[in-house]
Design an enzyme around this catalytic site. Structure first.
Site, PDB file in Angstrom:
ATOM      1  N   LYS C  85       0.855  -1.198   0.000  1.00 20.15           N
ATOM      2  CA  LYS C  85       0.000   0.000   0.000  1.00 20.15           C
ATOM      3  C   LYS C  85       0.887   1.243   0.000  1.00 20.15           C
ATOM      4  CE  LYS C  85      -4.050   1.928   2.421  1.00 20.15           C
ATOM      5  NZ  LYS C  85      -4.922   1.787   3.616  1.00 20.15           N
ATOM      6  N   SER C 160      -9.857   2.168   2.614  1.00 15.09           N
ATOM      7  CA  SER C 160      -8.967   2.888   1.733  1.00 15.09           C
ATOM      8  C   SER C 160      -8.027   1.990   0.931  1.00 15.09           C
ATOM      9  CB  SER C 160      -8.116   3.854   2.558  1.00 15.09           C
ATOM     10  OG  SER C 160      -7.281   3.136   3.443  1.00 15.09           O
ATOM     11  N   SER C 184     -10.008  -0.302   6.754  1.00 19.53           N
ATOM     12  CA  SER C 184      -9.396  -0.176   5.422  1.00 19.53           C
ATOM     13  C   SER C 184      -8.700  -1.425   4.900  1.00 19.53           C
ATOM     14  CB  SER C 184      -8.405   0.985   5.398  1.00 19.53           C
ATOM     15  OG  SER C 184      -9.082   2.208   5.450  1.00 19.53           O
TER      16      SER C 184
END
Lengths: 99, 503, 502
Positions: C85, C160, C184
């Site tokens: 990420k 997210s 997330s």
């Protein structure tokens, strides 16, 4: 807790260093109000005798020994800077004095 | 704008209330939240890392010594030590602060509610004033700004600024007094005595080098005035007070200024002011009437600090002698009284005398040099005696030369003048300036012969037994040798030459 | 005749690939190259990656192959590539957090998670897309455009960490790292039919994780199988002296728990407040079926009440903006990243304000404003202070529930993946996606989401959330492993194998 005003939004934006456009001020005044109304329910439940939790894990006294280690090479420290002069970060002129 | 009024008038009419905020940079090896070194004067941005540059993702880890030092300071100032407290974020944007928040302490300081007794000399002898300590807390220092362009090199009028983050993250202890009242005309001396005493305590604890000129001890002085019996007035906060002498001068100047404002019917504004060493007055800075909201909240990246009681007691037991106790001991050892001691403290030379004695200088001689000659030189050049380029070893060496007869007092002053001017060690100065006492008998004898020839009547008197007339010849010889002869030696040789004895 | 492995390297589990690499059946370079090829093939549609570091990934793979050739022992995931990420600092590789304000920033240091991945010989394929600074539940708030859900490219992949989940679901990577502040990792896992674990707060170092809300953030594994999540969890977890909030105790053996995969004798609590109103029918249905399976497998299922969970969302949207308003202050255009309006005349305050106005997207600005307001001294007690008390109440609810049960379960998200654009302008509707995942972050517990079927009404994946007490992460794997095994037995394959081909 009263409705959040446009003037308050403008003040918050200044505190947060956001150069909001006029229409953004209106937009955020409205949205913050809706959100705050919805989250304000937190005050319904939390009584005086409830201690606040700032840290989810109950650790205390986490320290490191006082030992010096080399940091970044200066070139790496300055590499991402938008402007550099004399090995220092160059920043625009400062009007407000330090606190 | 109203003119300041003379100090005596100001304190005759108004009562000052003072408060001091002192920031001390701890002398730890590494910074408060990272391992970067803390040495003063390194090239810009060479003592930085992701943590103290506040790079995204970096996280702080508390330096154990920073906590320990803060607690020791708190204990030395008779404070209570928190059983549990947290660091807090103070949020405001400023380019010298890499994260745009300062990790500090807010409503949970590590140490609270202490006091410090300070002594000020007065006409009626030394007076002890108890200064209350409100809080002692730990925080991180900011980077250093240099203002470029514009004429002054100051923030106003600069075209842009440059930032060096070497100082960012050096542990800083903030010590805040309670308001100090009832000191009247002595307020400036009390302020100075407080900072002096605090500095001595820090030195004694070994937690900081407390060099005001390098910024490792920084002082803000709060001053307000009120009419006797009335409520306290609005206070100003004077920043940038960079020497002990300035502490006193800044408070005095601020009392004079505020009294002028009040006398002319004006209103003292709550504001930050800046003290100027050159002019000795303060000028206005930022108005504090619309204070920034710092949005403090507990620092989530650091866990709470809960100093174990046993550890605190252990630190208390390990505290060094309090400076006041220490001074009493020194006074006894040196055979001096309270007044002499207070003079040394007030002149800021006690530690210098102590260091000189430790280097082998006799206490009387050490006191004489520091409280006399060196203080005079320092005052003349507007610096602290400690910053003079003369070391205890230099003094010891000069004293040695005096004892051996190689120097006399007058020459010794010239040697120190040279040492302070950076001309080298005492021996180098002696050699370069040709300052040795003339002790070559041949050279002295010829000078004596010349003097006798020049004053035959005096010579006759001495031969006739009037030994006290020898002074005139000795004086002439000393003059001829430009003071580089030992007067006792000259006299001895003279009498021998004339075949008379001294008794 | 070729083995299944040779037929399709990208469809294998990380555990299978690691074993094959260790056995010399395939090289780490071949495995890494296969995934880089897959990214080149499908990422134009999915947009899971913001940056692909082919060179770096292949260099790591080659080093693993060389180690193996030299006879060195390999770590359990050596040579198995991973998608990171874009919120974790990786030295020399762009790290944007999905924001324009950090465009082009290359950190001069590695996050602890990245260091551990490198030490484990895991090639890092690149950085995955995300909602800007992890604020969002759809990845639509990325400044670099949305990521699409491999199950239906018109739908959101969750957020997210939509990029990490989509990379896993589209077989671009067998492993990914996500971060979870309010869901997330778990919500994207739920809507993409993958596995996601939010470890106990303090279980995985946050050093190098660009902070959204420091007291809530936690990095964790995103995978297609429970065992793969355990293997990755074991690589990245454990104490780190650079993170003061890192737990010093040894972490539980999650890999052994995933292998044991047994719920016999466990008491599983159904959280009454995390079902019913607001939950899609098909989500509820698949959730109930999965709970029945757990009962079949020998667990005892009881209903528990956590009465303060209903306040969690409100408290979360005070604490998170407050912390983020402070954490994001540093993005001011002075030391790195974007700088706008520096014309030689503008003041530093103006340049900071112009930079932040231009560099942050609407959701980030919204939350910064909200947090600035909540911390404002006149409102601190009413908002931030109260929210911290709610946090205590939520912790107490969990404690009471865990006094009765070993783990708690709920649907991970109230709905399946919604359409791109559907909620992007309605912050409150968007915030409701995290209603079931937020309590765990507030309390610092651990939780896992794993796929339990497709909702009948839309054919999209449904996730079940397992919640365990702090430092009992192994329980997640016992339950997850058992449920995954039973479902695989029932369907004859993993749910992810039903994902349409791209």
């Amino acid at each position: 807790m009263s409705a959040i005003t446009r003037a308050e939004v403008a003040h918050l934006a200044r505190l947060a260093r956001l150069d909001l456009a006029e229409d953004e001020l209106d937009h955020y005044a409205e949205q913050l109000d809706v959100i705050l109304t919805s989250v304000a329910r937190v005050s319904e439940v939390a009584a005086d005798d409830i201690p606040p939790t700032s840290h989810p894990v109950p650790l205390v006294n986490v320290t490191r020994p006082d030992e010096a280690r080399p940091g970044l090479p200066r070139a790496d420290a300055l590499a991402a800077a938008p402007a550099v002069e004399d090995d220092r970060f160059r920043v625009p002129r400062i009007l407000e004095e330090e606190e | 704008m109203s003119a300041p009024i003379p100090y005596a008038e100001a304190v005759a009419e108004f009562e000052p209330v003072i408060g001091m905020e002192v920031h001390v940079e701890l002398g730890t090896e590494s910074k408060i939240f990272c391992g970067c070194p803390t040495a003063f004067g390194a090239p810009p941005n060479t003592q930085v890392c992701p943590v103290c540059l506040g790079l995204p993702g970096s996280m702080p880890v508390m330096n154990a010594m920073a906590i320990e030092s803060t607690i020791r300071i708190g204990l030395a100032l008779n404070c209570s030590i928190a059983e549990w407290c947290r660091m807090a974020r103070k949020n405001y944007f400023y380019p010298d602060m890499p994260k745009d928040y300062q990790v500090s302490q807010y409503d949970e300081p590590l140490c609270v509610d202490g006091y410090l007794d300070v002594t000020v000399p007065t006409d009626d002898g030394p007076m002890v004033v108890r200064v209350g300590i409100e809080r002692v807390h730990l925080e991180e220092d900011t980077g250093k700004l240099t203002h470029a362009g514009g004429a002054t090199g100051r923030i106003h009028g600069a075209d842009y600024s440059l930032v060096d983050y070497n100082r960012a993250g050096i542990p800083l202890v903030e010590i805040v007094t309670k308001p100090v009242t009832g000191t009247g005309a002595l307020a400036p001396e009390v302020a100075r005595a407080y900072v002096t005493e605090l500095r001595d305590i820090m030195r004694g604890l070994g937690v900081s080098d407390v060099k005001m000129e390098e910024g490792s001890l920084r002082c803000d002085a709060n001053v307000s005035l009120n009419l006797p019996g009335a409520e306290w007035g609005t206070r100003s906060e004077t920043k940038n007070v960079n020497s002990l002498r300035s502490v006193e001068r800044a408070v005095r100047s601020e009392i004079e200024r505020q009294a002028g404002v009040l006398k002319s019917g004006g209103r003292v504004v709550q504001e930050t002011r800046h003290f100027h060493e050159d002019t000795g007055v303060t000028t206005p800075g930022r108005s504090k009437e619309h204070a920034e909201d710092y949005r403090y909240f507990p620092e989530p990246d650091l866990v709470p600090i809960a100093p174990a009681r046993e550890w605190v007691e252990e630190l208390r037991r390990g505290l060094p002698e309090q400076p006041s106790v220490h001074r009493a001991r020194l006074a006894q050892a040196w055979g001096i009284g309270d007044f002499e001691m207070a003079t040394l403290v007030n002149a800021g030379v006690l530690e210098l005398v102590e260091a000189s004695v430790a280097a082998g200088v006799a206490p009387d001689a050490a006191r004489k040099w520091w409280a006399g000659e060196f203080t005079r030189i320092a005052n003349e050049s507007g610096v602290e005696p400690a910053s003079l380029a003369v070391t205890p070893a230099d003094i010891a060496r000069v004293e040695e030369l005096i004892a051996s007869g190689a120097l006399n007092d007058k020459l010794a002053r010239q040697v120190f003048e040279g040492v302070i001017a950076g001309e080298g060690t005492p021996d180098e100065v002696v050699a370069a300036r040709g300052l040795a006492v003339v002790s070559d008998d041949g050279a002295l004898l010829s000078a004596i012969d010349e003097a006798l020839a020049a004053q035959p009547d005096v010579a006759e008197k001495i031969r006739g037994g009037k030994v006290q007339a020898a002074g005139a010849i000795v004086g002439a010889v000393m003059k001829a040798t430009r003071g580089q002869a030992d007067a006792g030696k000259v006299r001895e040789l003279l009498l021998e030459r004339l075949g008379v004895s001294d008794s | 005749m070729s083995t299944p492995l040779e037929r399709d390297l990208i469809r294998q589990s990380a555990a299978t690939l690691a074993e094959a690499i260790a056995e010399g059946e395939v090289s780490a370079r071949e495995v890494t190259q296969a995934h880089l090829d897959r990214i080149a093939e499908v990422d134009g549609d999915v947009h899971a990656f913001l940056h692909v570091d082919a060179e770096g990934a292949l260099a790591t793979a080659d080093a693993v192959d060389a180690s193996r050739a030299a006879g060195d022992a390999l770590g359990p995931l050596a040579g198995v590539p991973l998608a990171l990420k874009d919120i974790l600092a990786m030295k020399g590789v762009p790290t944007t957090c999905g924001s324009k304000i950090l465009e082009g920033w290359r950190p001069p240091y590695d996050a602890t998670v990245v260091e551990r991945l490198r030490a484990a010989g895991i090639p890092i394929l690149g950085k995955t897309n995300m909602d800007e600074f992890a604020m969002g539940s759809s990845t639509e708030h990325s400044a670099y455009g949305p990521t699409r859900n491999p199950w239906d490219l018109d739908r959101i992949p969750g957020g997210s960490g939509g990029g990490s989940a989509a990379a896993i679901a589209s077989f671009e990577a067998p492993l990914a790292i996500g971060t979870d502040t309010g869901g997330s990792i778990r919500q994207p896992a739920a809507v993409t039919g993958t596995v996601g674990v939010k470890p106990t707060y303090g279980g995985v170092s946050r050093y190098g994780l660009v902070a959204l809300a420091s007291s809530l953030d936690q990095a964790g594994p995103c995978t297609r199988t429970v065992m793969d999540a355990a293997l990755l969890h074991a690589v990245i977890g454990g104490h780190d002296p650079r993170d003061s909030t890192s737990i010093p105790d040894p972490m539980p053996d999650v890999v052994a728990a995933a292998a044991r995969a047994d719920v016999r004798g466990m008491r599983i609590g159904l959280v009454r407040e995390l079902t019913g109103e607001g939950y899609q029918a098909g989500v509820e249905q698949r959730f109930r079926e999965a709970v029945e399976i757990l009962e079949h497998l020998g667990a005892e299922v009881v209903e528990v009440s956590c009465p303060h969970f209903e306040y969690a969302l409100g408290a979360y949207y005070l604490i998170l903006p407050s912390e983020c308003s402070s954490n994001l202050a540093r993005f001011d255009g002075m030391r790195y990243g974007l700088r706008v309006g520096d014309d030689g005349n503008a003041s530093v305050e103006e340049v900071m304000s112009l930079t932040r106005e231009a560099g942050f997207g609407p959701e980030v600005k919204r939350r910064i404003m909200l947090g600035t307001y909540a911390l404002y001294s006149g409102y601190y007690d009413a908002y931030y202070g109260q929210a911290q008390k709610v946090r205590t109440l939520i912790q107490r609810d969990f404690e009471a529930a865990f006094a009765q049960c070993d783990v708690l379960v709920s649907p991970t998200a109230p709905t399946t993946a919604f359409r791109i654009g559907e909620k992007v302008d309605d912050p409150l509707a968007m915030y409701l996606n995290d209603v079931a995942t937020i309590p765990v972050n507030m309390a610092g517990n651990c939780a896992m989401s794993l796929p339990v079927g497709l909702a009948p009404e839309d054919g999209l994946p449904v996730g079940l959330q397992v919640m365990a007490p702090p430092m009992a992460d192994d329980r997640l794997y016992l339950v997850g492993g058992a449920l995954e095994g039973a479902l695989r037995d029932r369907w004859g394959h993993l749910l992810i194998e039903e994902v349409p081909s791209l």
